[in-house]
Each structure stands twice: as C-alpha cells, then as structure tokens.
Design a protein around this motif. Sequence first.
Motif, PDB file in Angstrom:
ATOM      1  N   PRO A  62      14.159  -8.564   7.194  1.00  0.00           N
ATOM      2  CA  PRO A  62      15.142  -8.310   8.252  1.00  0.00           C
ATOM      3  C   PRO A  62      15.193  -9.446   9.258  1.00  0.00           C
ATOM      4  N   ALA A  63      16.196  -9.402  10.117  1.00  0.00           N
ATOM      5  CA  ALA A  63      16.291 -10.407  11.180  1.00  0.00           C
ATOM      6  C   ALA A  63      15.097 -10.259  12.117  1.00  0.00           C
ATOM      7  N   GLN A  64      14.496 -11.360  12.476  1.00  0.00           N
ATOM      8  CA  GLN A  64      13.358 -11.388  13.398  1.00  0.00           C
ATOM      9  C   GLN A  64      12.231 -10.454  12.958  1.00  0.00           C
ATOM     10  N   PRO A  65      11.734 -10.629  11.753  1.00  0.00           N
ATOM     11  CA  PRO A  65      10.651  -9.770  11.264  1.00  0.00           C
ATOM     12  C   PRO A  65       9.348 -10.017  12.016  1.00  0.00           C
ATOM     13  N   LYS A  66       8.535  -8.967  12.135  1.00  0.00           N
ATOM     14  CA  LYS A  66       7.250  -9.059  12.840  1.00  0.00           C
ATOM     15  C   LYS A  66       6.104  -9.380  11.885  1.00  0.00           C
ATOM     16  N   TYR A  67       6.136  -8.808  10.708  1.00  0.00           N
ATOM     17  CA  TYR A  67       5.112  -9.058   9.698  1.00  0.00           C
ATOM     18  C   TYR A  67       5.660  -8.618   8.349  1.00  0.00           C
ATOM     19  N   ALA A  68       4.941  -8.995   7.292  1.00  0.00           N
ATOM     20  CA  ALA A  68       5.361  -8.629   5.935  1.00  0.00           C
ATOM     21  C   ALA A  68       4.437  -7.545   5.391  1.00  0.00           C
ATOM     22  N   LEU A  69       4.980  -6.751   4.472  1.00  0.00           N
ATOM     23  CA  LEU A  69       4.231  -5.627   3.914  1.00  0.00           C
ATOM     24  C   LEU A  69       4.402  -5.601   2.403  1.00  0.00           C
ATOM     25  N   LEU A  70       3.297  -5.611   1.684  1.00  0.00           N
ATOM     26  CA  LEU A  70       3.327  -5.425   0.243  1.00  0.00           C
ATOM     27  C   LEU A  70       3.201  -3.936  -0.038  1.00  0.00           C
ATOM     28  N   LEU A  71       4.220  -3.356  -0.648  1.00  0.00           N
ATOM     29  CA  LEU A  71       4.243  -1.945  -0.985  1.00  0.00           C
ATOM     30  C   LEU A  71       3.871  -1.787  -2.461  1.00  0.00           C
ATOM     31  N   ILE A  72       2.720  -1.162  -2.726  1.00  0.00           N
ATOM     32  CA  ILE A  72       2.261  -0.968  -4.101  1.00  0.00           C
ATOM     33  C   ILE A  72       2.480   0.486  -4.489  1.00  0.00           C
ATOM     34  N   GLN A  73       3.310   0.686  -5.480  1.00  0.00           N
ATOM     35  CA  GLN A  73       3.750   2.025  -5.873  1.00  0.00           C
ATOM     36  C   GLN A  73       2.678   2.795  -6.645  1.00  0.00           C
ATOM     37  N   GLY A  74       2.912   4.111  -6.750  1.00  0.00           N
ATOM     38  CA  GLY A  74       2.068   4.959  -7.562  1.00  0.00           C
ATOM     39  C   GLY A  74       2.551   5.003  -9.006  1.00  0.00           C
ATOM     40  N   ARG A  75       1.814   5.715  -9.834  1.00  0.00           N
ATOM     41  CA  ARG A  75       2.198   5.847 -11.243  1.00  0.00           C
ATOM     42  C   ARG A  75       3.507   6.615 -11.338  1.00  0.00           C
ATOM     43  N   THR A  76       4.361   6.222 -12.249  1.00  0.00           N
ATOM     44  CA  THR A  76       5.701   6.764 -12.548  1.00  0.00           C
ATOM     45  C   THR A  76       6.766   6.309 -11.559  1.00  0.00           C
ATOM     46  N   GLU A  77       6.411   5.572 -10.523  1.00  0.00           N
ATOM     47  CA  GLU A  77       7.392   5.232  -9.484  1.00  0.00           C
ATOM     48  C   GLU A  77       8.147   3.935  -9.785  1.00  0.00           C
ATOM     49  N   ALA A  78       9.161   3.675  -8.965  1.00  0.00           N
ATOM     50  CA  ALA A  78       9.980   2.472  -9.052  1.00  0.00           C
ATOM     51  C   ALA A  78      10.378   2.078  -7.636  1.00  0.00           C
ATOM     52  N   TYR A  79      10.684   0.794  -7.437  1.00  0.00           N
ATOM     53  CA  TYR A  79      11.070   0.397  -6.083  1.00  0.00           C
ATOM     54  C   TYR A  79      12.312   1.142  -5.628  1.00  0.00           C
ATOM     55  N   GLN A  80      13.181   1.550  -6.575  1.00  0.00           N
ATOM     56  CA  GLN A  80      14.403   2.253  -6.186  1.00  0.00           C
ATOM     57  C   GLN A  80      14.105   3.622  -5.567  1.00  0.00           C
ATOM     58  N   LYS A  81      12.965   4.173  -5.894  1.00  0.00           N
ATOM     59  CA  LYS A  81      12.583   5.452  -5.299  1.00  0.00           C
ATOM     60  C   LYS A  81      12.322   5.300  -3.807  1.00  0.00           C
ATOM     61  N   TYR A  82      12.050   4.083  -3.356  1.00  0.00           N
ATOM     62  CA  TYR A  82      11.669   3.840  -1.966  1.00  0.00           C
ATOM     63  C   TYR A  82      12.830   3.367  -1.100  1.00  0.00           C
ATOM     64  N   HIS A  83      14.046   3.750  -1.457  1.00  0.00           N
ATOM     65  CA  HIS A  83      15.217   3.352  -0.666  1.00  0.00           C
ATOM     66  C   HIS A  83      15.055   3.717   0.803  1.00  0.00           C
ATOM     67  N   GLU A  84      14.648   4.929   1.078  1.00  0.00           N
ATOM     68  CA  GLU A  84      14.537   5.396   2.462  1.00  0.00           C
ATOM     69  C   GLU A  84      13.444   4.646   3.212  1.00  0.00           C
ATOM     70  N   LEU A  85      12.308   4.422   2.575  1.00  0.00           N
ATOM     71  CA  LEU A  85      11.208   3.740   3.256  1.00  0.00           C
ATOM     72  C   LEU A  85      11.554   2.284   3.540  1.00  0.00           C
ATOM     73  N   PHE A  86      12.163   1.577   2.581  1.00  0.00           N
ATOM     74  CA  PHE A  86      12.623   0.208   2.829  1.00  0.00           C
ATOM     75  C   PHE A  86      13.513   0.188   4.072  1.00  0.00           C
ATOM     76  N   TYR A  87      14.436   1.124   4.127  1.00  0.00           N
ATOM     77  CA  TYR A  87      15.399   1.219   5.233  1.00  0.00           C
ATOM     78  C   TYR A  87      14.686   1.448   6.558  1.00  0.00           C
ATOM     79  N   ASP A  88      13.758   2.391   6.563  1.00  0.00           N
ATOM     80  CA  ASP A  88      13.034   2.718   7.781  1.00  0.00           C
ATOM     81  C   ASP A  88      12.174   1.557   8.274  1.00  0.00           C
TER      82      ASP A  88
END
Length: 340
Positions: A62-88
């Motif tokens: 995002p614009a003016q980011p404060k820090y970066a975060l590596l999100l490591i998913q659980g079994r059966t998951e996909a990054y698309q499942k995390y639409h809401e969390l990415f947004y938040d």
Amino acid sequence: MFRKTLVAFALSVAAIQAAAVPESSLTTLYSTEIQTFWQQQVKTGLMKTPDGAALAYAYVVPAQPKYALLLIQGRTEAYQKYHELFYDLAAQGVAVFSLDHRGQGLSPRELEDPHKGHITDFTLYSQDQRQFIAEVVKTQTNLPLDLLAHSMGGAIAVQLLTQQPTLFRRAVLTSPMIAPNAKVAFSEQDGCYLAAAFDWTCPDCYAGFVSQPYPHDQAFAENILTSSNTRYQLFRELYKKQPQLQLGGPTWSWLSQACEVAEQMPDFARQVKTPVLMLQSGAEQAVSNSAQEQFCQELGPHCAEGQVQHFPGAKHELLFESDKHRDQALQKILKFLNQM
C-alpha cells in the motif's frame, strides 16, 4: 472487522473497535470494495522452484507502508481465501505477501489426484518460503519483515524462525500446528503412530483408511473451522467457483511428515530468538492445544505475554471467525506488530 477508516490504529486500539463493520455487510463488501481492491492493488505471479514447480503468489504494497508481513497459509488454503485479510491489513499500512504452498491453492498438486494433500518432505515448504522471500518479498520492499502464520503454516514458520533467526522482527502464530490433532482412539498421538507405519506401505493413500476428497456438500453446522456462517459461505462459494482450489484430506506421507516435525518442536523452541505471539482457539479440533501451550513454555521469554492467548469458544480459523473473535484476534495481532 477492520476497514480503511482505521489508518490511525497505531494511536488507538479503541479506534478499531469503534470502526468495526458488521459481519452482515461482508457479502456486499466482497462484491464491491474488496473486489475492487484486489483488481486494482494486489499483484499476482508464479515462482519457479528448483524442482520445476510453478508456485502461485500474491502481494500488496500500500501507499506509505509501515512494515511488510509474510502470511503463511494453513493446509488446504489459498491466497484467494485471504481477500478480506489482505484488504484489512493494507488499510493499516501493512505490505502483505503470501505464497500458495506446493500441492494446494493455485500451485500444482503433488499427485495425480488433485484432492490429496501430499508432501514427501516437510522442509520443502520452508525452502519454498525462503525462495519467495528472496525473489519476491525482498525485491518489492526493504521494509522490516514480520510473520503471520496459521495452522500448518505455524509449523513452517517455526522452521523459518530457526533457519534464519534474524530475518523476522516479530512472529504471530494463529492456531499453529505445533502438533496435529491426529486422534484416532484415545490420544492426539494415535494417528502419528499409524502414519509411521503406513508411510512405508502406502504413503500416497489418504490417511485414515477412507477416501477424503474435498467435501462439496459439507453443511455449515458440520464444519470445525469457523462459527461465522457468512465467512464460511464466502469460502465455500469461492472454492465452488474455482474448483482448482479444492483440496481433500492428507495422505499418510503428509501426516507422517507433520508428526515428525512435531517431534522436533521442543528443540526448535529452544532455538527461536524472535518474539512470538501465539493465539489459540478454544473450540479447537484440528491441531493440538496442549502442544501449543508446551511450545510457549519452551520459548520462555520469547513467548509474548508469557502465555498462549486463548479465545474461548472460537473454532480453528480465528481470522475467518465471527466478528467477536476475529476483531479481538486482529487487535492483538496489530498491537503486537505495531510495537517498536
């Protein structure tokens, strides 16, 4: 639920609580703001591994980011499942990066049967994450890097914390798989004893003796993941529309590898030097809560607040839970990560 009006989170946790959006608005938000956010701001791509796998990933800076975060998913998951969390998180000024594990999400499967969750060597997961950090994360930002991992991702995260002890500033583990709940008859360890035997005779067979493809017709009342009907239905609809995301039960080889990693956890804990916040689901059925508590004790001063943070009544997926659990979990996570 956290939204774009929460830019001032670092100044006041109360601001988050005041700006929460009702869960009932989520379905509409997914088809408007969140969809637009993913179309306009989130980047996706493929990472080629040394053994030829093309692993899918997504990230947002995002614009003016404060820090970066590596999100490591659980079994059966996909990054698309995390639409809401990415947004938040992007609304909080956090750059988020996530890689679909080999064998799940939009990444290629390990076996001909795409519903089998399979791995021959658990260290491949952390190897892929290290490559992802070097080739994608570090080329997109030089911000301080934090870690957020869920379930199986927690086991991978622990390996990373021992392999590269200075890489992450802070780490958060939600319902981490310090040990799988492999209960068959009387104890959580029963399945591990069986896995050790059947990994030799039928490593690519479904663990548990019966076929376990993706459960197309599983009712909300039968799920062990979340008490949020809204978030559960959004997840099910996503996997219905994109069947390539669907994954069933694990193989004996996967379970054997997970159990082997669980045995190493006490040694791993003594090597971790990164501050770790551990969040535990009270109504857990997928992983071992007792193993989480033991791991926190073994972390000693590196286990934030000196104990696992318990969420009574919450099911396995805290970040997809009902608002009362999810909001509290996100508050704790962001408060921890925003510490300087």
